[in-house]
Design a protein around this motif. Sequence first.
Motif, PDB file in Angstrom:
ATOM      1  N   GLU A  49       0.999  -1.113   0.031  1.00 26.31           N
ATOM      2  CA  GLU A  49       0.030  -0.188  -0.026  1.00 26.31           C
ATOM      3  C   GLU A  49       0.841   1.210   0.077  1.00 26.31           C
ATOM      4  O   GLU A  49       0.544   2.264  -0.662  1.00 26.31           O
ATOM      5  CB  GLU A  49      -1.069  -0.026   1.394  1.00 26.31           C
ATOM      6  CG  GLU A  49      -1.864  -0.876   0.887  1.00 26.31           C
ATOM      7  CD  GLU A  49      -2.958  -1.069   2.189  1.00 26.31           C
ATOM      8  OE1 GLU A  49      -2.710  -0.365   3.177  1.00 26.31           O
ATOM      9  OE2 GLU A  49      -3.901  -2.103   2.026  1.00 26.31           O
ATOM     10  N   LEU A  54      -3.209  -1.510  -4.435  1.00 26.10           N
ATOM     11  CA  LEU A  54      -3.948  -2.042  -3.195  1.00 26.10           C
ATOM     12  C   LEU A  54      -4.399  -3.255  -4.041  1.00 26.10           C
ATOM     13  O   LEU A  54      -4.166  -3.654  -4.992  1.00 26.10           O
ATOM     14  CB  LEU A  54      -5.301  -1.194  -3.338  1.00 26.10           C
ATOM     15  CG  LEU A  54      -4.964   0.315  -2.820  1.00 26.10           C
ATOM     16  CD1 LEU A  54      -6.406   1.269  -3.018  1.00 26.10           C
ATOM     17  CD2 LEU A  54      -4.658   0.175  -1.387  1.00 26.10           C
ATOM     18  N   LYS A 114      -3.400   2.744  -6.582  1.00 25.37           N
ATOM     19  CA  LYS A 114      -4.307   3.447  -5.724  1.00 25.37           C
ATOM     20  C   LYS A 114      -5.210   4.432  -6.301  1.00 25.37           C
ATOM     21  O   LYS A 114      -6.282   4.578  -6.175  1.00 25.37           O
ATOM     22  CB  LYS A 114      -3.602   3.649  -4.543  1.00 25.37           C
ATOM     23  CG  LYS A 114      -4.402   4.264  -3.403  1.00 25.37           C
ATOM     24  CD  LYS A 114      -3.307   4.626  -2.127  1.00 25.37           C
ATOM     25  CE  LYS A 114      -4.213   5.162  -0.974  1.00 25.37           C
ATOM     26  NZ  LYS A 114      -3.440   5.629  -0.013  1.00 25.37           N
TER      27      LYS A 114
END
Length: 139
Positions: A49, A54, A114
Motif C-alpha cells: 500500500e 491495493l 491506488k
Amino acid sequence: MIINETSIKVRYAETDQMGVVYHANYLIWMEIGRTNFIEDLGFKYADLEKDGILAPVLEINVSYKQACKYGETVTVKTWLDHYDGLRIRYGYEIYKESGELAFTGTSSHVCVKKESFRPVSIRKTHPEWHEAYINALKK
C-alpha cells in the motif's frame, strides 16, 4: 504448497446471543489468515500500500459446515490457490478446536494502482512478490 495456520480465540463480540459466531466474522478471520500467509512469505500488505498498490476483493466464496462458538480456539488454514501474475486466489479452511472442519472458502483479488484503480502486474511492479507467489504454488 505453503499453508499458514493461524489460531484465533473466538471472542464474545464475534457471536450472537446463542454464542455462535456471526457469519461475517469468518471473512475477518480469512483476512487475518491471508495477512499472516503473506507475512510468512516475507512481505506485508502495508508495504504494498505504501507503494501505491491495493489488492481489492473481486469475489468471495464460502461454505459453512459447522458452527464455531464463543470460547473455542479455531485454526485458520490459508494457502495460495491460484496466481497468474495479475489475479490471486487464496484458499481457506477453518477448523474447530475439536478438529472438525467448520468452514471452507476462497477470496479472489487483483492488484490495482491506488490513484486509478487500474490493474497492475505484480510480476512487473513487485518481482520479489511474484517470485514468492510462484514458489508458494510449487511447494
